[in-house]
Scaffold this active site. Sequence first.
Site, PDB file in Angstrom:
ATOM      1  N   TYR A  51       0.651  -1.041   0.142  1.00 54.95           N
ATOM      2  CA  TYR A  51       0.111  -0.030  -0.077  1.00 54.95           C
ATOM      3  C   TYR A  51       1.050   1.303  -0.047  1.00 54.95           C
ATOM      4  CZ  TYR A  51      -3.735  -3.143   1.464  1.00 54.95           C
ATOM      5  OH  TYR A  51      -4.721  -4.136   1.680  1.00 54.95           O
ATOM      6  N   LYS A 231     -13.072   0.834   4.260  1.00 52.39           N
ATOM      7  CA  LYS A 231     -12.132   1.812   4.080  1.00 52.39           C
ATOM      8  C   LYS A 231     -13.100   3.151   3.404  1.00 52.39           C
ATOM      9  CE  LYS A 231     -10.748   3.087   0.312  1.00 52.39           C
ATOM     10  NZ  LYS A 231     -10.235   3.212  -1.080  1.00 52.39           N
ATOM     11  N   SER A 232     -12.717   4.299   4.181  1.00 49.66           N
ATOM     12  CA  SER A 232     -13.168   5.519   3.559  1.00 49.66           C
ATOM     13  C   SER A 232     -12.463   6.827   3.995  1.00 49.66           C
ATOM     14  CB  SER A 232     -14.715   5.900   4.039  1.00 49.66           C
ATOM     15  OG  SER A 232     -15.347   6.935   3.572  1.00 49.66           O
ATOM     16  N   VAL A 233     -12.351   7.534   3.095  1.00 47.71           N
ATOM     17  CA  VAL A 233     -11.554   8.950   3.338  1.00 47.71           C
ATOM     18  C   VAL A 233     -12.511   9.885   3.577  1.00 47.71           C
ATOM     19  CG1 VAL A 233      -9.764   8.153   1.729  1.00 47.71           C
ATOM     20  CG2 VAL A 233     -11.702   9.712   1.031  1.00 47.71           C
ATOM     21  N   ARG A 237     -18.523   8.895   6.616  1.00 48.02           N
ATOM     22  CA  ARG A 237     -18.682   7.542   6.292  1.00 48.02           C
ATOM     23  C   ARG A 237     -17.834   6.660   7.155  1.00 48.02           C
ATOM     24  NH1 ARG A 237     -20.186   6.273   0.792  1.00 48.02           N
ATOM     25  NH2 ARG A 237     -21.955   7.559   0.664  1.00 48.02           N
ATOM     26  N   ASN A 241     -19.696   3.986   9.334  1.00 48.33           N
ATOM     27  CA  ASN A 241     -19.169   2.337   9.250  1.00 48.33           C
ATOM     28  C   ASN A 241     -18.951   1.806  10.414  1.00 48.33           C
ATOM     29  OD1 ASN A 241     -19.559   2.351   6.466  1.00 48.33           O
ATOM     30  ND2 ASN A 241     -17.320   2.533   6.273  1.00 48.33           N
TER      31      ASN A 241
END
Length: 278
Positions: A51, A231-233, A237, A241
């Site tokens: 990553y 995953k979220s930026v 959100r 989650n």
Amino acid sequence: MSTVPNITLNDGVQIPQLGFGVFQIDPADTVDVTLTALRAGYRHIDTAQMYGNEAQVGEALRHFGGDSSEVFVTSKLNNSHHGRDDALASFETTINDLGVDALDLFLIHWPMPDVGDFVETWRAMEEIKATGRCRSIGVSNFQPAHLRRLADETDTAPSVNQIEVHPYFVQDDVRAANAERGIATEAWSPIAQGKVLDDDTLIEIGKAHHKTAAQVTLRWHIQRGDIIFPKSVTPSRVAENFDIFDVDLTDDEMARITGLDRDQRNGPNPDEFNMIPK
């Protein structure tokens, strides 16, 4: 704040069942996004050498105002570092980049069956754990045949197998192979990269519980026993989650979600994937 349940792995290590993933998050954004997740209550961060943001995860942990020792951190071996010597050296790089004395969980990212010998790599993982600098070791994207080979040729069962799982790809065969060996299932891409969010069944079930389709899907994973790290930026959100522990799906709702299975894989097939990053 909601309490995230822990899963006890086959080596006795406890892992938070809900975590935060940093796959495809730009390193330039990783510190801020990871801090957002930690401040929202997440205490489990999932990263990987491939990553390219381990150092930024480590920086976020150092900047976190809470107790970073309470945060469970996972990373994964780069595909180009299979084999004993490369795996051992690569682990040292991960420890240094994260800035930690010990890692909670280290995984073989892909089996790479046509490139290297994942059994030799797994024996290196056993060595890494024996040093005490890694609490638990596991695999990712391993198929039942890969797990059988590890069981036949090595002494330690993986603690987890991180695989693609979502309502359109339930992977019950691999989950069963994991369970047979006491291996916990971790689900990557738990909402199918957003593809399930417009699903009528999930929206309908969500309305009954005043939840979104994403929240219903994540709750389905939790009740199945999967370990997840959406995953979220987007801060809203990220918080959304995390807000899945005040609802219980009925047996019928669980069955309806499982019944959405289309055998639809979004990521690579582990039997065919042999990519070495440049």
